[in-house]
Scaffold this motif. Structure first.
Motif, PDB file in Angstrom:
ATOM      1  N   ILE A  74       0.893  -1.162   0.000  1.00  0.00           N
ATOM      2  CA  ILE A  74       0.000   0.000   0.000  1.00  0.00           C
ATOM      3  C   ILE A  74       0.932   1.212   0.000  1.00  0.00           C
ATOM      4  N   TYR A  75       0.720   2.126  -0.923  1.00  0.00           N
ATOM      5  CA  TYR A  75       1.663   3.244  -1.083  1.00  0.00           C
ATOM      6  C   TYR A  75       0.895   4.566  -1.120  1.00  0.00           C
ATOM      7  N   PHE A  76       1.398   5.540  -0.387  1.00  0.00           N
ATOM      8  CA  PHE A  76       0.814   6.889  -0.520  1.00  0.00           C
ATOM      9  C   PHE A  76       1.885   7.941  -0.238  1.00  0.00           C
ATOM     10  N   LYS A  77       1.613   9.135  -0.761  1.00  0.00           N
ATOM     11  CA  LYS A  77       2.539  10.259  -0.556  1.00  0.00           C
ATOM     12  C   LYS A  77       1.949  11.227   0.463  1.00  0.00           C
ATOM     13  N   TYR A  78       2.812  11.872   1.195  1.00  0.00           N
ATOM     14  CA  TYR A  78       2.345  12.937   2.093  1.00  0.00           C
ATOM     15  C   TYR A  78       3.492  13.908   2.353  1.00  0.00           C
ATOM     16  N   VAL A  79       3.132  15.077   2.867  1.00  0.00           N
ATOM     17  CA  VAL A  79       4.151  16.046   3.264  1.00  0.00           C
ATOM     18  C   VAL A  79       4.125  16.109   4.779  1.00  0.00           C
ATOM     19  N   ASN A  80       5.263  15.820   5.406  1.00  0.00           N
ATOM     20  CA  ASN A  80       5.290  15.814   6.874  1.00  0.00           C
ATOM     21  C   ASN A  80       5.307  17.235   7.426  1.00  0.00           C
ATOM     22  N   GLY A  81       4.368  17.511   8.290  1.00  0.00           N
ATOM     23  CA  GLY A  81       4.275  18.841   8.890  1.00  0.00           C
ATOM     24  C   GLY A  81       5.319  19.098   9.967  1.00  0.00           C
TER      25      GLY A  81
END
Ligand SMILES: Cc1ncc(C[n+]2csc(CCOP(=O)(O)OP(=O)(O)O)c2C)c(N)n1
Length: 214
Positions: free
Chosen positions: A195-202
């Motif tokens: 399972i793969y997803f992108k995010y921007v760490n705050g």
């Protein structure tokens, strides 16, 4: 230390995005005071994706994670105060609650083999459950990740590798190391177990991005 014969939690509390955000915020505020005398890794920006993934994770499933697992522990059903207490004791990067079937380590790549072994045991002992292994985009580049995914796919083990891609390995841009935009498994048969997803760490990779005096 592994504890045995503990009764697993009888019910699961629904965790919302606000719960996850407020937990990390509370830990950030405490960390800023210098009372936690150990590294703390905070995360923000992936709450919705994690909540969605955890819709399929129940008491029979195992969760393996790394240094950034506060949210994973809460979503697995570990009570907020128990997670907080462990972090205050300096265990942010290695949260382990065996009675809730969540085990984490601060050593990159360390749990891939263990998680795959658990998946093997679940399958061959006829037990319910899946082993979920949460890691970052750079961890997904390690040799042991390749080996574990390959093994899980070829023996069709109840395992899922969850790759949370924040584009960074500490402060290094992952794409510059990969030499390409896509993770290695994109378009391969190995995606079946990933399972793969992108995010921007705050938050910064570790701590608050400033020196905290203990
Ligand atoms: C064996 C080992 N080497 C080095 C480190 C230091 N380290 C901690 S996190 C990290 C980068 C991991 O990047 P990624 O897998 O993308 O995780 P994320 O950015 O999501 O934290 C490294 C090199 C470590 N924890 N373990």
């Amino acid at each position: 230390m592994l504890t045995q014969n503990k009764t697993p939690p009888a019910h699961r509390v629904k965790i919302t995005k606000e719960d996850l955000v407020s937990f990390e915020k509370e830990i950030a505020e405490i960390f800023a005071t210098g009372t936690i005398r150990a590294p703390v890794h905070l995360r923000a920006g992936r709450e919705e994706q994690l909540i969605e993934i955890f819709r399929n994770i129940g008491p029979d499933d195992y969760v393996f994670g790394y240094w950034d697992a506060h949210e994973l522990a809460l979503l697995k059903g570990v009570p907020r105060e128990m997670v907080k207490q462990a972090i205050l004791e300096g265990k942010s990067i290695s949260l382990c609650f065996p009675e809730y079937k969540i085990l984490c380590s601060g050593i990159a790549g360390s749990l891939m083999g263990a998680a795959t072994g658990v998946a093997w045991a679940l399958k061959h002992q006829g037990k319910p459950g899946t082993a979920y292994i949460f890691c970052g985009d750079m961890s997904a580049e390690t040799g042991i990740f390749h080996e574990a995914v390959k093994y899980a796919v070829h023996f069709d083990l109840p395992a899922k590798f969850v790759v949370c891609d924040n584009g960074l390995s500490v402060m290094t841009k992952t794409r510059e190391v990969w030499g390409c935009d896509d993770p290695w498994f994109k378009g391969t048969k190995f995606e079946e177990k990933i399972i793969y997803f992108k995010y921007v760490n705050g938050y910064p990779h570790s701590g608050l991005g400033k020196l905290i005096k203990f």
